[in-house]
Design an enzyme around this catalytic site. Structure first.
Site, mmCIF file in Angstrom:
data_model
loop_
_atom_site.group_PDB
_atom_site.id
_atom_site.type_symbol
_atom_site.label_atom_id
_atom_site.label_comp_id
_atom_site.label_asym_id
_atom_site.label_seq_id
_atom_site.Cartn_x
_atom_site.Cartn_y
_atom_site.Cartn_z
ATOM 1 N N ASP A 145 0.790 -1.152 0.013
ATOM 2 C CA ASP A 145 0.213 0.092 0.061
ATOM 3 C C ASP A 145 0.884 1.245 0.029
ATOM 4 O O ASP A 145 2.033 1.169 -0.574
ATOM 5 C CB ASP A 145 -0.954 -0.009 1.075
ATOM 6 C CG ASP A 145 -2.237 0.708 0.992
ATOM 7 O OD1 ASP A 145 -2.453 1.793 0.566
ATOM 8 O OD2 ASP A 145 -3.248 -0.045 0.976
ATOM 9 N N HIS A 218 -3.798 6.142 3.316
ATOM 10 C CA HIS A 218 -4.619 4.884 2.568
ATOM 11 C C HIS A 218 -3.939 3.705 3.231
ATOM 12 O O HIS A 218 -4.634 2.837 3.817
ATOM 13 C CB HIS A 218 -4.203 5.091 0.940
ATOM 14 C CG HIS A 218 -5.141 4.093 0.419
ATOM 15 N ND1 HIS A 218 -4.625 2.695 0.422
ATOM 16 C CD2 HIS A 218 -6.348 4.192 -0.065
ATOM 17 C CE1 HIS A 218 -5.599 1.938 -0.221
ATOM 18 N NE2 HIS A 218 -6.600 2.739 -0.717
ATOM 19 N N SER A 543 -10.939 -0.897 -1.663
ATOM 20 C CA SER A 543 -9.641 -0.736 -0.734
ATOM 21 C C SER A 543 -9.894 -1.105 0.632
ATOM 22 O O SER A 543 -9.143 -1.426 1.313
ATOM 23 C CB SER A 543 -9.044 0.588 -1.048
ATOM 24 O OG SER A 543 -8.375 0.727 -2.086
#
Ligand SMILES: *[C@@H]1O[C@H](CO)[C@@H](O)[C@H](O)[C@H]1NC(C)=O
Ligand SMILES: *[C@@H]1O[C@H](CO)[C@@H](O)[C@H](O)[C@H]1NC(C)=O
Ligand SMILES: *[C@@H]1O[C@H](CO)[C@@H](O)[C@H](O)[C@H]1NC(C)=O
Ligand SMILES: *[C@@H]1O[C@H](CO)[C@@H](O)[C@H](O)[C@H]1NC(C)=O
Ligand SMILES: *[C@@H]1O[C@H](CO)[C@@H](O)[C@H](O)[C@H]1NC(C)=O
Ligand SMILES: *[C@@H]1O[C@H](CO)[C@@H](O)[C@H](O)[C@H]1NC(C)=O
Ligand SMILES: *[C@@H]1O[C@H](CO)[C@@H](O)[C@H](O)[C@H]1NC(C)=O
Ligand SMILES: *[C@@H]1O[C@H](CO)[C@@H](O)[C@H](O)[C@H]1NC(C)=O
Length: 757
Positions: A145, A218, A543
């Protein structure tokens, strides 16, 4: 609307050999980055390892047309045998003539498209998979990620067991990241940016940290969703208040940063591959990827290739299905060895209340991040002027210090209306709309969204000169709202464009307004004149769904250490639920229609059930090899995917031993009956009898032979055949279920989907 899923378009060309004459007479062209897949058995014995052979291969290419001083980027040993390097066309041509060359993939780049969930999933402290799996103790989840914010409380190692001795990973040193930030929770952190830098993209403090530290937030969000520790009293500016923890709160985490902020979020295929290679080498048990490359055949899809390699080593690979719904055929990461996850909503609503001067009160939606109250304030409605009633343009002196009613009627975008009202100096606004294309961070102004069923009532009252708002209050969170889950509008749908023979996505998991940790030191949003920061925030996207399933896979792995990735996936799929919290079939956020398995796969994950599925549909590498032969792949394509120079396909077909069924019936072609052969393995009580129960709508005929299967020992296997026929007049997408039910309370459920064209 921005969604957290990055789609990279991988343009891979199997480069044609240029005629030598043209190459010779053309001045050397600018070099480009390529991933070169080599045949590992071709390594000459005098090279001690593959990396030195790879380096030597690049160094021995003709210097005459070399451009870069240091063309070599990465050597790959686990995801494939090969390397990445910056090569000029003539160097590439030279390399491709080598007998050891298997395939070439051109570098590609992608951009980001874009806590209460444990209870919603039925996870409880004293019951079910949490205590049985010791909350995921000793399992290692590798997250590929944007990096991680190691100081977040979610990554505290309070109560964590020691780092497993088999772990080979490490924490690297870099910008604003020292190995000392790692702990018994975060046991590995690496970053991979050579590919991006080779393309001339700067990794500088201005844009990103040149280290595993998360610039964007994220990766912090996905990691804490999968395996965050307990953190009490967190919220998104007061909304969704509660205890944050990951699905496997005792599992260890390792971050492989491959997504970087440049002018926008970018990731190079070479870096993704390097991250996955490292994760395999370090010894992760589960890999979670909330990103995707293109919808390309597996021999051109490096994530598919790397994942197969991981699966062969017993690593479960969980990937986001993509955010390209609601159209059909929009799934990514649909290789049959990958666990592909779609996004569903959860049973939580974010509310504000409105009381008008006439005593009527309404409950609407708002994420405005302050618990302010607006009381006894004049209401404004531009009743005679459509530009004013729709809040396309407002007169400042008319609306200042008032609450404005904006008729949206689903024609105008709420975001734009909110901007106009805010700039005109109003106190607050009421938007009459059924659309919800707003992200939490868009609520920078005290606005409330009311469904259009209240439209006439509210507009009539607001038209009165003397109308007022008695009160408007924000920050209410309600749980248990329904129907939930629903398939999120943006969640990618099957049939899978690459292999329509396998139902994808596999399952649905929470992916709408998921509360998890984020980067705490930069403004998350602006409200009024304030920049607001937060430690925890609501994000949406597939996600967010993938790390939920990575967490569940970690729990199942903790209970059943010896299960294969396919067995773990089977357990999660056959125990998934297709009903929502109002006992109807899961619906689609898109137009409120009933969803189908093309949206929710086998259903919404049910972790407690996954611990004890009764039967599993297992698969091994040879099954996948036969499947690839069944796709008609030639030798070059086969060796690119399976990284071998020899294999055999005794049975050729695309009918994998998968826990779901999908058949396409083409009106103009016969036969009108399809057969599926499956083998189930008994993982429940040694002596058990399962009976087939078929639930199909009219227009579908399904038979199962035999319809009763008996087991006398654990791990015993039994075979059966499912035959599916479809009526000519059946709907384009029709589906039902095959359920094997035993007398020990196991229901092993598989969707059967039939599409016709
Ligand atoms: C760690 O990285 C920082 C920042 O790049 C650097 O200043 C420091 O010297 C490095 N420390 C070691 C031990 O390499
Ligand atoms: C990268 O940084 C260098 C030096 O600061 C600059 O000259 C170059 O233009 C930058 N490249 C990009 C793509 O921003
Ligand atoms: C705005 O409203 C005020 C007061 O009603 C009025 O005097 C003015 O002309 C309006 N301005 C415009 C541009 O319509
Ligand atoms: C408008 O307000 C007046 C005075 O408060 C009231 O008498 C009248 O009924 C209201 N009309 C509507 C349509 O609400
Ligand atoms: C409302 O305002 C309009 C225009 O300002 C006026 O013509 C009308 O008489 C008013 N109505 C009431 C009920 O006060
Ligand atoms: C296999 O197909 C590819 C195109 O995908 C082609 O370039 C290659 O030459 C073929 N190889 C063989 C052995 O037929
Ligand atoms: C149906 O099958 C025939 C023969 O296999 C094929 O030519 C045709 O394109 C198919 N039609 C559709 C709509 O898939
Ligand atoms: C059977 O399963 C259902 C639902 O999973 C559960 O509510 C029930 O308690 C179980 N019964 C037994 C006897 O285990």
């Amino acid at each position: 609307m921005e969604r957290s899923f990055c789609s990279l378009v991988l343009l891979v060309q199997l480069l044609m050999l240029l005629p030598a004459l043209i190459v010779a007479s053309t001045p050397p062209k600018k070099s480009e980055t390529y991933i070169i897949h080599m045949d590992h058995s071709s390594k000459p014995d005098h090279f001690s390892d593959h990396e030195s052979w790879h380096q030597h291969t690049v160094n021995s290419l003709s210097k005459a047309c070399q451009e870069d001083k240091e063309p070599f980027l990465y050597s790959y040993t686990h995801v494939m045998n090969g390397f990445s390097a910056k090569l000029t066309p003539c160097q590439l041509t030279e390399l491709q003539k080598s007998p050891a060359h298997v395939a070439t993939y051109k570098e590609s780049f992608g951009k980001l498209f874009t806590t209460h969930t444990p209870e919603f999933l039925g996870l409880k402290r004293n019951f079910g998979i949490w205590p049985t799996a010791s909350y995921g103790k000793d399992v290692i989840i590798g997250v590929i990620d944007t990096g991680i914010w190691p100081e977040s409380e979610s990554f505290s190692d309070k109560g964590m067991s020691n780092v497993p001795s088999r772990w080979k990973g490490k924490c690297e040193n870099g910008t604003a990241f020292s190995p000392s930030v790692c702990s018994k929770k975060l046991i590995g952190a690496r970053s991979f940016s050579k590919g991006l830098q080779a393309a001339g993209i700067n990794i500088s403090t201005e844009y990103d940290f040149d280290s595993p530290r998360d610039f964007e937030g994220h990766g912090t969000h996905t990691s804490s969703t999968a395996a965050g520790n307990y953190v009490f009293g967190v919220s998104h500016f007061g909304y969704a208040k509660g205890t944050a923890r990951g699905i496997a709160p005792s599992a260890h985490l390792a971050m492989y940063k491959v997504l970087w902020a440049s002018d926008s979020y970018a990731s190079a295929a070479t870096d993704i591959l390097a991250g996955m290679d490292q994760a395999i080498s370090d010894g992760v048990d589960i890999m979670s990827l909330s990103l995707g490359l293109g919808q390309t055949p597996y021999y051109q899809d490096v994530i598919a290739i790397a994942s197969l390699s991981a699966i062969e080593k017993g690593i479960v690979v969980v990937c986001a299905a993509g955010n390209e719904g609601p159209g059909s055929g929009t799934t990514y990461n649909g290789a049959p060895w990958i666990m592909t996850v779609g996004a569903g909503s959860i049973d939580r609503s974010y509310l504000a209340t409105l009381e008008l001067g006439n005593g009527l009160t309404y409950l609407g939606t708002s994420y405005f991040p302050a618990s302010v109250s607006i009381t006894n304030t004049p209401l404004y409605f531009g009743r005679d002027d459509p530009t004013k009633s729709r809040c396309l343009a407002l007169n400042r002196s008319e609306v200042t210090e008032k609450v404005v009613v904006c008729d949206n009627n689903n024609l105008v975008d709420v975001y734009g209306q909110m901007d106009v009202v805010k700039r005109a100096g109003a106190y607050g606004a009421v938007f009459l709309t059924d659309s919800s294309d707003m992200d939490p961070e868009d609520y920078s102004f005290p606005g409330i969204l009311l469904p259009t069923r209240y439209r006439n009532e509210v507009m009539e009252y607001a038209s009165n000169n003397t109308s007022i708002v008695k009160s408007m209050r924000f920050v209410f969170t309600e749980t248990g709202t329904g129907p939930a889950p629903e398939v999120a509008s943006f969640s990618s749908r099957g049939p899978d464009p690459i292999s329509p023979f396998i139902l994808k996505p596999d399952v649905l998991a929470p992916g709408v307004d998921v509360l998890a940790a984020v980067r705490p030191d930069v403004p998350f949003m602006e409200a009024g004149n304030y920049d607001l920061t937060t430690n925890y925030a609501l994000y949406s996207g597939t996600s967010m769904a993938a790390p939920h399933v990575a967490g569940v896979a970690a729990l199942v792995k903790a209970v059943h250490r010896d299960w294969s990735p396919a067995a773990i996936r089977s357990a999660i799929m056959t125990t998934a639920t297709t009903l929502d919290n109002e006992h109807g079939t899961i619906r689609d956020q898109w137009k409120g229609l009933t969803a189908t398995p093309l949206g929710f796969g086998a259903g919404h994950i049910n972790p407690n059930g996954a611990m004890d599925p009764g039967l599993i549909y297992d698969l091994d590498t040879q099954d996948y090899i036969q499947f690839l032969c069944g796709l008609g792949y030639n030798e070059t394509e086969m060796s690119a995917v399976i990284r071998r120079s020899q294999w055999s396909c005794d049975v050729i077909g695309t009918d994998l031993n998968y826990p779901s069924f999908i058949a396409n019936f083409n009106q103009t072609s016969s036969p009108s009956e399809k057969h599926f052969t499956r083998t189930v393995t008994n993982v429940g009580a040694p002596t058990s009898t399962y009976r087939a129960s078929v639930e199909v709508p009219s227009g579908m005929i399904v038979s199962v032979e035999p319809s009763t299967i008996k087991f006398t020992s654990k791990y015993q296997k039994q075979k059966f055949v499912v035959s599916v026929q479809v009526d000519k007049n059946a709907p384009k997408v029709n589906y039902g279920y095959l359920k094997w039910i035993d007398d020990h309370n196991h229901t092993v459920s598989s969707p059967i989907v039939v599409t016709s064209n």
